[in-house]
Enzyme design. Structure first.
Site, short mmCIF file in Angstrom:
data_model
loop_
_atom_site.label_atom_id
_atom_site.label_comp_id
_atom_site.label_asym_id
_atom_site.label_seq_id
_atom_site.Cartn_x
_atom_site.Cartn_y
_atom_site.Cartn_z
N GLN A 13 35.37 44.98 46.39
CA GLN A 13 35.07 45.11 47.72
C GLN A 13 34.46 44.61 48.41
OE1 GLN A 13 35.36 49.56 45.52
NE2 GLN A 13 34.64 49.75 48.12
N SER A 94 34.52 43.21 39.22
CA SER A 94 34.60 44.99 40.11
C SER A 94 36.13 44.78 39.74
CB SER A 94 33.77 45.18 40.84
OG SER A 94 33.82 46.83 41.32
N LEU A 95 36.01 45.25 41.59
CA LEU A 95 37.95 45.61 41.18
C LEU A 95 39.07 44.70 41.03
CD1 LEU A 95 40.26 47.05 43.05
CD2 LEU A 95 39.62 45.88 44.74
N ARG A 119 41.38 55.21 40.74
CA ARG A 119 39.54 55.24 40.90
C ARG A 119 38.74 55.07 41.53
NH1 ARG A 119 37.56 49.87 41.10
NH2 ARG A 119 35.67 49.45 39.12
N HIS A 203 28.72 51.24 39.64
CA HIS A 203 28.20 50.43 38.69
C HIS A 203 26.84 51.17 37.80
CE1 HIS A 203 32.69 48.25 38.56
NE2 HIS A 203 31.57 47.77 39.91
N GLN A 252 33.16 49.86 32.47
CA GLN A 252 33.23 49.08 33.55
C GLN A 252 32.99 49.65 35.30
OE1 GLN A 252 35.16 47.93 36.57
NE2 GLN A 252 35.78 45.83 36.54
#
Length: 313
Positions: A13, A94-95, A119, A203, A252
């Protein structure tokens, strides 16, 4: 060039913007075809949204996640179609880890598009808007930042969540605790400690409810052994067991992104070139800061595609 020297990486992101991949979409039908596939999975015209929508809508987490995953998969498919070298490793921030797993054949594309939309919803609702914050910290050692977050945690939850490159760490948590940490970090000599324009403390341990929901969603989704190893954010290593991969995707969501560790793993495996698939070049910049000898390219336009293909010829 030897395939062992190449890794493809996928952004998270923050890389989304209205008009992204426009030129690639006009030049190569596989880009729009991939977006059409994703649009069918989500029942709205995703290509129209990214070309003609509002940036505010694009920045909503539940929109951003499927949009960026689709953009990355589209560029990966284009890379393969154009005869791009098969990489020996994949990784995503991440994503972007979900994008990497789709490209590695571990996750079905339509499943992944629906999964990351969910998510995004889970992450946004885990902490009400206005209660969470994130901030970027420049110019301090990782250990100092972790220690200062521990000091500020008397005010509330605040944790180091993205270890992006040496001297660049992101912290996140509850607003008052993040504000307190920013003051302490500046007093400790941080070059910058600035709030980020995000809507939730990604996170952090505050995301555990989102992790629980993601685990339930993943229970119904098939994960295969990747046909190209993927380096995971949680521990900076590759995994082949689908059950372990599912567990890591859940973990994660509420664990730090150890991007430096991911890149160090690639370097130890002999990687000399990374190519970023998707809009922008955030990861290319981070990778270069982690190791100046890395050759870093990105693909989000016809020109950058040509340059990336030439860089590994």
């Amino acid at each position: 060039m030897d395939t062992q020297q190449l890794a493809l990486v996928f952004p998270g992101q923050g890389s989304q913007k209205v008009g992204m991949l426009a030129e690639l979409g006009e030049s190569f039908s596989i880009i729009k075809d991939t977006f059409a596939e994703a649009s069918e999975a989500l029942a709205y015209d995703m290509w129209d949204l990214i070309q003609n929508g509002e940036q505010e809508q694009l920045n909503l987490t539940e929109t951003t996640q499927p949009v960026l995953l689709t953009a990355s998969v589209a560029v990966w498919r284009l890379w393969c179609e154009q005869g791009g070298l098969r990489p020996s490793l994949l990784a995503g921030h991440s994503l972007g880890e979900f994008s990497a797993l789709v490209c590695a054949g571990a996750l079905n594309f339509a499943d992944a598009v629906r999964l990351v939309r969910a998510r995004g919803q889970y992450m946004q609702t885990a902490v009400p808007v206005g209660e969470g914050a994130m901030a970027a910290v420049l110019g301090l050692e990782d250990a100092q930042i972790v220690e200062i977050c521990a000091q500020a945690s008397s005010t509330g939850v605040v944790e180091a969540v993205n270890f992006n490159s040496p001297g660049q760490v992101v912290i996140a948590g509850q607003v008052a605790a993040v504000d307190q940490a920013i003051e302490l970090l500046k007093a400790a000599g941080a070059k910058r400690a600035m709030p980020l324009p995000v809507s939730a403390p990604f996170h952090t341990s505050l995301m555990r409810p989102a992790g629980d929901k993601l685990a339930l969603a993943l229970a119904d989704i098939s994960v295969q052994q990747p046909n190209i190893p993927v380096v995971h954010n949680v521990h900076g290593k590759t995994e082949s067991d689908p059950a372990v991969i599912k567990a890591l995707l859940v973990e994660q969501i509420y664990s730090a992104v150890k991007w430096v560790d991911c890149v160090e793993t690639m370097l130890a495996a002999g990687i000399t070139h990374t190519i970023e698939c998707g809009p922008g070049k955030v990861l290319s910049g981070l990778n270069k800061r982690i190791n100046k000898s890395l050759n870093c390219s990105n693909i989000d336009s016809p020109e950058s595609l040509s340059a990336a293909l030439e860089s590994i010829a």
